[in-house]
Scaffold this motif. Structure first.
Motif, PDB file in Angstrom:
ATOM      1  N   TYR A 116      74.494  18.686  41.254  1.00  0.00           N
ATOM      2  CA  TYR A 116      73.267  19.405  41.600  1.00  0.00           C
ATOM      3  C   TYR A 116      73.529  20.304  42.798  1.00  0.00           C
ATOM      4  CZ  TYR A 116      68.209  20.122  41.773  1.00  0.00           C
ATOM      5  OH  TYR A 116      66.941  20.681  41.714  1.00  0.00           O
ATOM      6  N   VAL A 117      73.228  21.577  42.653  1.00  0.00           N
ATOM      7  CA  VAL A 117      73.419  22.524  43.760  1.00  0.00           C
ATOM      8  C   VAL A 117      72.153  23.358  43.912  1.00  0.00           C
ATOM      9  CG1 VAL A 117      75.914  22.649  43.410  1.00  0.00           C
ATOM     10  CG2 VAL A 117      74.428  24.311  42.281  1.00  0.00           C
ATOM     11  N   ARG A 118      71.985  23.924  45.095  1.00  0.00           N
ATOM     12  CA  ARG A 118      70.862  24.817  45.358  1.00  0.00           C
ATOM     13  C   ARG A 118      71.398  26.210  45.673  1.00  0.00           C
ATOM     14  NH1 ARG A 118      69.238  19.854  46.910  1.00  0.00           N
ATOM     15  NH2 ARG A 118      67.177  19.215  46.148  1.00  0.00           N
ATOM     16  N   LEU A 119      70.768  27.202  45.072  1.00  0.00           N
ATOM     17  CA  LEU A 119      71.166  28.588  45.296  1.00  0.00           C
ATOM     18  C   LEU A 119      69.968  29.342  45.868  1.00  0.00           C
ATOM     19  CD1 LEU A 119      73.096  29.440  41.984  1.00  0.00           C
ATOM     20  CD2 LEU A 119      74.081  28.833  44.201  1.00  0.00           C
ATOM     21  N   PRO A 120      70.008  29.692  47.148  1.00  0.00           N
ATOM     22  CA  PRO A 120      68.912  30.481  47.732  1.00  0.00           C
ATOM     23  C   PRO A 120      68.998  31.917  47.243  1.00  0.00           C
ATOM     24  CG  PRO A 120      70.641  30.162  49.354  1.00  0.00           C
ATOM     25  CD  PRO A 120      71.048  29.378  48.141  1.00  0.00           C
ATOM     26  N   ALA A 121      67.933  32.394  46.629  1.00  0.00           N
ATOM     27  CA  ALA A 121      67.950  33.730  46.029  1.00  0.00           C
ATOM     28  C   ALA A 121      67.562  34.806  47.034  1.00  0.00           C
ATOM     29  CB  ALA A 121      66.989  33.776  44.845  1.00  0.00           C
ATOM     30  N   VAL A 122      68.099  35.994  46.818  1.00  0.00           N
ATOM     31  CA  VAL A 122      67.688  37.186  47.569  1.00  0.00           C
ATOM     32  C   VAL A 122      67.200  38.198  46.538  1.00  0.00           C
ATOM     33  CG1 VAL A 122      68.357  38.996  49.168  1.00  0.00           C
ATOM     34  CG2 VAL A 122      69.380  36.723  49.392  1.00  0.00           C
ATOM     35  N   LEU A 123      65.945  38.034  46.137  1.00  0.00           N
ATOM     36  CA  LEU A 123      65.351  38.935  45.146  1.00  0.00           C
ATOM     37  C   LEU A 123      64.457  39.971  45.804  1.00  0.00           C
ATOM     38  CD1 LEU A 123      64.491  36.338  42.338  1.00  0.00           C
ATOM     39  CD2 LEU A 123      66.554  37.720  42.625  1.00  0.00           C
ATOM     40  N   GLY A 124      64.512  40.003  47.113  1.00  0.00           N
ATOM     41  CA  GLY A 124      63.788  40.986  47.903  1.00  0.00           C
ATOM     42  C   GLY A 124      64.407  41.023  49.290  1.00  0.00           C
ATOM     43  N   GLU A 125      64.247  42.125  49.987  1.00  0.00           N
ATOM     44  CA  GLU A 125      64.890  42.279  51.297  1.00  0.00           C
ATOM     45  C   GLU A 125      64.470  41.200  52.281  1.00  0.00           C
ATOM     46  OE1 GLU A 125      65.372  45.705  54.806  1.00  0.00           O
ATOM     47  OE2 GLU A 125      64.396  46.187  52.888  1.00  0.00           O
ATOM     48  N   SER A 126      63.198  40.799  52.227  1.00  0.00           N
ATOM     49  CA  SER A 126      62.688  39.814  53.189  1.00  0.00           C
ATOM     50  C   SER A 126      63.229  38.414  52.916  1.00  0.00           C
ATOM     51  CB  SER A 126      61.158  39.794  53.157  1.00  0.00           C
ATOM     52  OG  SER A 126      60.683  39.392  51.880  1.00  0.00           O
ATOM     53  N   TRP A 127      63.850  38.211  51.734  1.00  0.00           N
ATOM     54  CA  TRP A 127      64.389  36.892  51.404  1.00  0.00           C
ATOM     55  C   TRP A 127      65.756  36.643  52.045  1.00  0.00           C
ATOM     56  CZ3 TRP A 127      63.307  35.155  45.711  1.00  0.00           C
ATOM     57  CH2 TRP A 127      61.994  35.486  45.344  1.00  0.00           C
ATOM     58  N   ALA A 128      66.446  37.703  52.391  1.00  0.00           N
ATOM     59  CA  ALA A 128      67.839  37.592  52.848  1.00  0.00           C
ATOM     60  C   ALA A 128      68.033  36.668  54.049  1.00  0.00           C
ATOM     61  CB  ALA A 128      68.406  38.980  53.132  1.00  0.00           C
ATOM     62  N   PRO A 129      67.223  36.776  55.120  1.00  0.00           N
ATOM     63  CA  PRO A 129      67.450  35.899  56.276  1.00  0.00           C
ATOM     64  C   PRO A 129      67.381  34.417  55.928  1.00  0.00           C
ATOM     65  CG  PRO A 129      65.917  37.665  56.834  1.00  0.00           C
ATOM     66  CD  PRO A 129      66.092  37.694  55.349  1.00  0.00           C
ATOM     67  N   HIS A 130      66.554  34.078  54.950  1.00  0.00           N
ATOM     68  CA  HIS A 130      66.373  32.668  54.618  1.00  0.00           C
ATOM     69  C   HIS A 130      67.556  32.135  53.813  1.00  0.00           C
ATOM     70  CE1 HIS A 130      62.083  34.378  54.762  1.00  0.00           C
ATOM     71  NE2 HIS A 130      62.468  34.020  55.970  1.00  0.00           N
ATOM     72  N   ALA A 131      68.152  32.985  52.985  1.00  0.00           N
ATOM     73  CA  ALA A 131      69.364  32.589  52.265  1.00  0.00           C
ATOM     74  C   ALA A 131      70.514  32.390  53.247  1.00  0.00           C
ATOM     75  CB  ALA A 131      69.733  33.638  51.222  1.00  0.00           C
ATOM     76  N   VAL A 132      70.608  33.294  54.212  1.00  0.00           N
ATOM     77  CA  VAL A 132      71.659  33.174  55.231  1.00  0.00           C
ATOM     78  C   VAL A 132      71.448  31.903  56.052  1.00  0.00           C
ATOM     79  CG1 VAL A 132      72.760  34.258  57.219  1.00  0.00           C
ATOM     80  CG2 VAL A 132      71.914  35.686  55.344  1.00  0.00           C
ATOM     81  N   ALA A 133      70.199  31.631  56.412  1.00  0.00           N
ATOM     82  CA  ALA A 133      69.890  30.428  57.189  1.00  0.00           C
ATOM     83  C   ALA A 133      70.287  29.164  56.434  1.00  0.00           C
ATOM     84  CB  ALA A 133      68.402  30.389  57.524  1.00  0.00           C
ATOM     85  N   PHE A 134      70.036  29.151  55.126  1.00  0.00           N
ATOM     86  CA  PHE A 134      70.402  27.991  54.311  1.00  0.00           C
ATOM     87  C   PHE A 134      71.891  27.689  54.428  1.00  0.00           C
ATOM     88  CE2 PHE A 134      72.144  26.293  50.363  1.00  0.00           C
ATOM     89  CZ  PHE A 134      71.340  25.181  50.129  1.00  0.00           C
ATOM     90  N   TYR A 135      72.724  28.716  54.230  1.00  0.00           N
ATOM     91  CA  TYR A 135      74.171  28.491  54.270  1.00  0.00           C
ATOM     92  C   TYR A 135      74.676  28.268  55.694  1.00  0.00           C
ATOM     93  CZ  TYR A 135      74.593  29.427  49.316  1.00  0.00           C
ATOM     94  OH  TYR A 135      74.485  29.342  47.948  1.00  0.00           O
ATOM     95  N   ALA A 136      74.010  28.860  56.679  1.00  0.00           N
ATOM     96  CA  ALA A 136      74.390  28.612  58.072  1.00  0.00           C
ATOM     97  C   ALA A 136      74.164  27.145  58.417  1.00  0.00           C
ATOM     98  CB  ALA A 136      73.592  29.516  59.008  1.00  0.00           C
ATOM     99  N   LEU A 137      72.997  26.635  58.063  1.00  0.00           N
ATOM    100  CA  LEU A 137      72.680  25.234  58.337  1.00  0.00           C
ATOM    101  C   LEU A 137      73.583  24.298  57.550  1.00  0.00           C
ATOM    102  CD1 LEU A 137      68.815  25.628  58.331  1.00  0.00           C
ATOM    103  CD2 LEU A 137      70.177  24.881  60.300  1.00  0.00           C
ATOM    104  N   GLU A 138      73.870  24.656  56.306  1.00  0.00           N
ATOM    105  CA  GLU A 138      74.748  23.828  55.485  1.00  0.00           C
ATOM    106  C   GLU A 138      76.146  23.773  56.087  1.00  0.00           C
ATOM    107  OE1 GLU A 138      74.802  23.399  50.842  1.00  0.00           O
ATOM    108  OE2 GLU A 138      76.181  25.011  51.386  1.00  0.00           O
TER     109      GLU A 138
END
Length: 211
Positions: free
Chosen positions: A80-102
């Motif tokens: 089981y894996v999670r993939l944070p999507a960037v389907l809009g410009e405002s989504w990008a910081p949250h995807a980066v935060a996910f992998y930074a925290l991971e």
């Protein structure tokens, strides 16, 4: 009397098979979609189930307890894996935060809180600095978070995730990507609960437990 019992038995069997035939199957192109070009999975072993999500998505927030319960009880062969999507410009910081925290080993401290803040409360956490201040409240070192957030390795993981999401032609969240071959969403399966039933069907299909 014997003839009557035989007739009743025949009718009962007919009703059983009629019920099985009328039961709604999970159909390709209806409840899920098979990709014309499969995408890579993170491991060649087992069956990968990837949850494509965004922290700011209310539907993902509602799906979260269901998917977590499913993950907890998933068969051992499931990755089981999670993939944070960037389907809009405002989504990008949250995807980066996910992998930074991971990458820091701190994701478990803040994962739930990020969902609540972004999807539940719609807080404006749209920069490294704002996110660093937020995660600091949960015991994460803010300076180390910013360093990870801006690191090449984290940005590379974000790009890899987006390439996989784009390759699977995923346009909304939450979406489940099964073994790089099938996508399932609530709009296709008709409910979040059904999404996980379809995923059950597909993982068994991939693992050779069903036709």
């Amino acid at each position: 009397m014997i003839r009557t019992l035989s007739l009743i038995a025949t009718m009962a069997v007919s009703l059983v098979f009629s019920g099985l035939a009328s039961a709604e199957p999970w159909e390709d192109g209806v409840h899920y979609r098979t990709l014309s070009s499969p995408v890579n999975t993170s491991s060649e072993e087992g069956v990968e189930v990837a949850e494509v999500f965004w922290y700011g998505c209310p539907h993902c927030y509602n799906f979260k307890p269901l998917s977590e319960a499913w993950e907890k009880n998933a068969p051992e062969f499931v990755n089981y894996v999670r993939l944070p999507a960037v389907l809009g410009e405002s989504w990008a910081p949250h995807a980066v935060a996910f992998y930074a925290l991971e990458s820091m080993g701190e994701l478990d401290k803040v994962h739930d809180a990020l969902f609540k803040a972004l999807a539940g409360e719609r807080r404006p956490l749209n920069s490294a600095e704002a996110l660093a201040d937020f995660v600091a409240d949960y015991g994460v070192d803010a300076e180390a978070f910013v360093q990870a957030y801006n690191s090449f390795s984290v940005r590379s993981r974000v790009r890899q995730a987006q390439a996989k999401i784009m390759g699977a032609q995923i346009t909304g969240t939450p979406t489940m990507l099964v073994n790089g071959k099938y996508i399932v969403s609530a709009s296709m399966a008709k409910s979040h609960e059904n999404v996980l039933k379809v995923v059950d069907y597909l993982i068994n299909k991939e693992h050779g437990l069903s036709e």
